[in-house]
Design an enzyme around this catalytic site. Structure first.
Site, PDB file in Angstrom:
ATOM      1  N   LYS A 124       0.834  -1.201   0.000  1.00  0.00           N
ATOM      2  CA  LYS A 124       0.000   0.000   0.000  1.00  0.00           C
ATOM      3  C   LYS A 124       0.873   1.258   0.000  1.00  0.00           C
ATOM      4  O   LYS A 124       0.663   2.166  -0.800  1.00  0.00           O
ATOM      5  CB  LYS A 124      -0.931   0.009   1.220  1.00  0.00           C
ATOM      6  CG  LYS A 124      -1.997   1.083   1.111  1.00  0.00           C
ATOM      7  CD  LYS A 124      -2.689   1.353   2.418  1.00  0.00           C
ATOM      8  CE  LYS A 124      -1.885   2.347   3.218  1.00  0.00           C
ATOM      9  NZ  LYS A 124      -2.507   2.748   4.461  1.00  0.00           N
ATOM     10  N   ASP A 143      -6.565   0.829   0.950  1.00  0.00           N
ATOM     11  CA  ASP A 143      -6.658   1.039   2.398  1.00  0.00           C
ATOM     12  C   ASP A 143      -8.026   0.521   2.863  1.00  0.00           C
ATOM     13  O   ASP A 143      -8.731  -0.140   2.091  1.00  0.00           O
ATOM     14  CB  ASP A 143      -6.441   2.520   2.748  1.00  0.00           C
ATOM     15  CG  ASP A 143      -7.635   3.378   2.355  1.00  0.00           C
ATOM     16  OD1 ASP A 143      -8.534   2.890   1.625  1.00  0.00           O
ATOM     17  OD2 ASP A 143      -7.688   4.546   2.786  1.00  0.00           O
TER      18      ASP A 143
END
Ligand code: SF4
Length: 217
Positions: A124, A143
């Site tokens: 991420k 997320d």
């Protein structure tokens, strides 16, 4: 839903979300790839607003990877204290910057593989830096908002961030990868909230399989 319908829904979804959130962008403030890398590490278990309140002073004080490595650990921890988990984060930042110095002459690398070899950098974080600071998107940052919305919008039944990302990469055109994440995050914050989604005022309810239908509550 068939693949063709998912693609068509996706195009409409992006169009409506772009209209609704024309200013969707990375909520962390930064001017360089190093700054965004540090801000993203700080954003773990912390709001972007809080990170942004710490980084102006932090970025003035520490301008290079070498500056972070040279800092006394307790001083760096104090400088980022209000972001929470500050000792761990200070340790991670210093290890990450050490690796930047040793492996990349202090620069932030621009590939997924090289970024993910840095301590404290997962997929991420790498996606955030690649897409927003380096403008070389190699994936979609997933997320909790992206995870929740991709599921609610029926774009995937996958449950883990990695699998959700793979599913989205198949659907979303490459040029929209970075923006797509910001659009879902904006919508997740404004309307499709974790506990109580506000389906009654949602501009994409007609495209959402999770929206309550008339006669079904
Ligand atoms: Fe979220 Fe409801 Fe909108 Fe679907 S209709 S995207 S569940 S707010």
């Amino acid at each position: 839903m068939t693949a063709r319908r998912v693609h068509s829904h996706l195009r409409q979804l992006v169009a409506v979300l772009q209209e609704t959130y024309p200013d969707a962008h990375c909520a962390l403030n930064f001017t360089t790839s190093l700054e965004l890398l540090i801000a993203t590490i700080l954003s773990a278990q912390c709001t972007d607003v809080r990170v942004n309140s710490v980084t102006p002073t932090l970025f003035r004080k520490y301008r290079t990877a070498a500056d972070y490595v040279a800092a006394a650990p307790e001083e760096l921890a104090k400088d980022i204290q209000s972001t929470g988990f500050y000792r761990q984060k200070a340790h991670t930042i210093q290890r990450c910057c050490e690796a930047l110095l040793q492996q990349h002459n202090g620069a932030v690398p621009d590939t997924m593989v090289a970024l993910m070899q840095l301590p404290g950098v997962g997929r991420k974080t790498a996606n955030v830096v690649l897409g927003n600071a380096l403008h070389r998107p190699q994936g979609i940052a997933v997320d909790t908002h992206v995870q929740r919305l991709a599921q609610r919008l029926g774009l995937t039944t996958a449950r883990t961030p990695d699998k959700i990302e793979q599913a989205l990469l198949e659907l979303v055109p490459r040029k929209t990868w970075t923006l797509f994440s910001h659009l879902l995050i904006s919508h997740g914050r404004a309307i499709c909230k974790a506990r109580v989604p506000q389906c009654g005022v949602c501009p994409v309810h007609h495209l959402c399989p999770s929206a309550p239908r008339e006669g079904h509550g």
